[in-house]
Motif scaffolding. Structure first.
Motif, PDB file in Angstrom:
ATOM      1  N   ASN A  45       0.793  -1.211   0.170  1.00  0.00           N
ATOM      2  CA  ASN A  45      -0.073   0.143  -0.140  1.00  0.00           C
ATOM      3  C   ASN A  45       1.035   1.309   0.230  1.00  0.00           C
ATOM      4  N   THR A  46       1.874   1.366  -0.711  1.00  0.00           N
ATOM      5  CA  THR A  46       2.795   2.407  -0.960  1.00  0.00           C
ATOM      6  C   THR A  46       3.369   2.823  -1.985  1.00  0.00           C
ATOM      7  N   VAL A  47       3.482   4.084  -2.293  1.00  0.00           N
ATOM      8  CA  VAL A  47       4.039   4.379  -3.760  1.00  0.00           C
ATOM      9  C   VAL A  47       5.330   5.207  -3.285  1.00  0.00           C
ATOM     10  N   TYR A  48       6.378   5.226  -4.281  1.00  0.00           N
ATOM     11  CA  TYR A  48       7.636   5.731  -4.282  1.00  0.00           C
ATOM     12  C   TYR A  48       7.787   6.864  -5.281  1.00  0.00           C
ATOM     13  N   LEU A  49       8.552   7.491  -4.958  1.00  0.00           N
ATOM     14  CA  LEU A  49       9.318   8.399  -6.067  1.00  0.00           C
ATOM     15  C   LEU A  49      10.687   8.402  -5.757  1.00  0.00           C
ATOM     16  N   GLN A  50      11.344   7.857  -6.512  1.00  0.00           N
ATOM     17  CA  GLN A  50      13.046   8.033  -6.658  1.00  0.00           C
ATOM     18  C   GLN A  50      13.519   9.064  -7.395  1.00  0.00           C
ATOM     19  N   MET A  51      14.063  10.065  -6.843  1.00  0.00           N
ATOM     20  CA  MET A  51      14.798  11.337  -7.403  1.00  0.00           C
ATOM     21  C   MET A  51      16.101  10.972  -7.467  1.00  0.00           C
ATOM     22  N   ASP A  52      16.576  11.215  -8.774  1.00  0.00           N
ATOM     23  CA  ASP A  52      18.018  11.435  -8.849  1.00  0.00           C
ATOM     24  C   ASP A  52      18.509  12.524  -9.774  1.00  0.00           C
ATOM     25  N   SER A  53      19.974  12.664  -9.588  1.00  0.00           N
ATOM     26  CA  SER A  53      20.261  14.083 -10.361  1.00  0.00           C
ATOM     27  C   SER A  53      19.565  15.103 -10.093  1.00  0.00           C
ATOM     28  N   LEU A  54      19.282  15.362  -8.616  1.00  0.00           N
ATOM     29  CA  LEU A  54      18.517  16.465  -8.192  1.00  0.00           C
ATOM     30  C   LEU A  54      19.005  17.800  -8.541  1.00  0.00           C
ATOM     31  N   LYS A  55      18.284  18.888  -8.825  1.00  0.00           N
ATOM     32  CA  LYS A  55      18.811  19.976  -8.965  1.00  0.00           C
ATOM     33  C   LYS A  55      18.062  21.002  -8.047  1.00  0.00           C
ATOM     34  N   PRO A  56      18.643  22.292  -7.720  1.00  0.00           N
ATOM     35  CA  PRO A  56      18.068  23.260  -6.910  1.00  0.00           C
ATOM     36  C   PRO A  56      16.846  23.519  -7.241  1.00  0.00           C
ATOM     37  N   GLU A  57      16.169  23.376  -8.375  1.00  0.00           N
ATOM     38  CA  GLU A  57      14.955  23.837  -9.017  1.00  0.00           C
ATOM     39  C   GLU A  57      14.002  22.729  -8.455  1.00  0.00           C
ATOM     40  N   ASP A  58      14.502  21.514  -8.155  1.00  0.00           N
ATOM     41  CA  ASP A  58      13.547  20.577  -7.536  1.00  0.00           C
ATOM     42  C   ASP A  58      13.140  20.913  -6.043  1.00  0.00           C
ATOM     43  N   THR A  59      13.616  21.976  -5.551  1.00  0.00           N
ATOM     44  CA  THR A  59      13.260  22.290  -4.060  1.00  0.00           C
ATOM     45  C   THR A  59      11.640  22.577  -4.070  1.00  0.00           C
ATOM     46  N   ALA A  60      10.969  21.819  -3.360  1.00  0.00           N
ATOM     47  CA  ALA A  60       9.672  22.163  -3.074  1.00  0.00           C
ATOM     48  C   ALA A  60       9.102  21.343  -1.757  1.00  0.00           C
ATOM     49  N   VAL A  61       7.797  21.249  -1.644  1.00  0.00           N
ATOM     50  CA  VAL A  61       7.241  20.440  -0.899  1.00  0.00           C
ATOM     51  C   VAL A  61       6.221  19.427  -2.121  1.00  0.00           C
ATOM     52  N   TYR A  62       6.740  17.978  -1.617  1.00  0.00           N
ATOM     53  CA  TYR A  62       6.116  17.019  -2.266  1.00  0.00           C
ATOM     54  C   TYR A  62       5.112  16.420  -1.601  1.00  0.00           C
ATOM     55  N   SER A  63       4.170  16.299  -2.466  1.00  0.00           N
ATOM     56  CA  SER A  63       2.600  15.465  -2.079  1.00  0.00           C
ATOM     57  C   SER A  63       2.166  14.566  -2.853  1.00  0.00           C
ATOM     58  N   CYS A  64       1.998  13.447  -2.218  1.00  0.00           N
ATOM     59  CA  CYS A  64       1.188  12.313  -3.010  1.00  0.00           C
ATOM     60  C   CYS A  64      -0.248  12.498  -2.937  1.00  0.00           C
ATOM     61  N   ALA A  65      -0.911  11.866  -4.066  1.00  0.00           N
ATOM     62  CA  ALA A  65      -2.443  12.166  -4.158  1.00  0.00           C
ATOM     63  C   ALA A  65      -2.951  10.726  -4.742  1.00  0.00           C
ATOM     64  N   ALA A  66      -4.078  10.510  -4.488  1.00  0.00           N
ATOM     65  CA  ALA A  66      -4.817   9.479  -5.034  1.00  0.00           C
ATOM     66  C   ALA A  66      -6.286   9.630  -5.664  1.00  0.00           C
ATOM     67  N   SER A  67      -6.537   8.995  -6.765  1.00  0.00           N
ATOM     68  CA  SER A  67      -7.677   9.333  -7.278  1.00  0.00           C
ATOM     69  C   SER A  67      -8.354   7.887  -7.809  1.00  0.00           C
ATOM     70  N   GLU A  68      -9.592   7.735  -7.643  1.00  0.00           N
ATOM     71  CA  GLU A  68     -10.308   6.342  -8.232  1.00  0.00           C
ATOM     72  C   GLU A  68     -10.753   6.559  -9.526  1.00  0.00           C
ATOM     73  N   THR A  69     -10.712   7.748 -10.115  1.00  0.00           N
ATOM     74  CA  THR A  69     -11.228   8.019 -11.475  1.00  0.00           C
ATOM     75  C   THR A  69     -10.287   9.208 -12.008  1.00  0.00           C
ATOM     76  N   ILE A  70      -9.874   9.134 -13.324  1.00  0.00           N
ATOM     77  CA  ILE A  70      -8.920  10.277 -13.708  1.00  0.00           C
ATOM     78  C   ILE A  70      -9.046  10.245 -15.057  1.00  0.00           C
TER      79      ILE A  70
END
Length: 123
Positions: A76-101
């Motif tokens: 019951n888990t989702v991942y986000l592997q982030m490589d080669s990070l840049k200063p412009e990637d700085t942010a608050v990261y949020s996950c979200a779920a949807s049943e239909t999209i």
């Protein structure tokens, strides 16, 4: 569905982080899962999304080739592997779920959100 992100932190440019989004209250198996980010003074931005079977995956152009979204329905888990990070990637990261999209990149299409985790890329 309750979503809780973890794994954020401070990393130097070029470094890597792995974010996790753990769900409780309901299985994620039938949900489309997405990651978004929001930097100070900017609108929420789509990062990546994955369909419930993991068959279809979508990335924003700004992260394509550097970030990888994946899901483990058994955990019951989702991942986000982030490589080669840049200063412009700085942010608050949020996950979200949807049943239909229909539009994976639109925050309005998602029904449930986590509280977010801060990612700071700086030397």
């Amino acid at each position: 569905v309750q979503l809780v992100e973890s794994g954020g932190g401070l990393v130097q440019p070029g470094g890597s982080l792995r974010l996790s989004c753990a769900a409780s209250g309901r299985t994620l198996r039938n949900y489309v899962m997405g990651w978004f980010r929001q930097a100070p003074g900017k609108e929420r931005e789509f990062v990546a999304a994955v369909t419930w079977r993991g068959v279809s995956i979508y990335y924003a152009d700004s992260v394509k080739g550097r970030f990888t979204i994946s899901r483990d329905n058994a955990k019951n888990t989702v991942y986000l592997q982030m490589d080669s990070l840049k200063p412009e990637d700085t942010a608050v990261y949020s996950c979200a779920a949807s049943e239909t999209i229909s539009d994976f990149s639109s925050p309005r299409e998602y029904d449930y959100w986590g509280q977010g985790t801060q990612v700071t890329v700086s030397s």
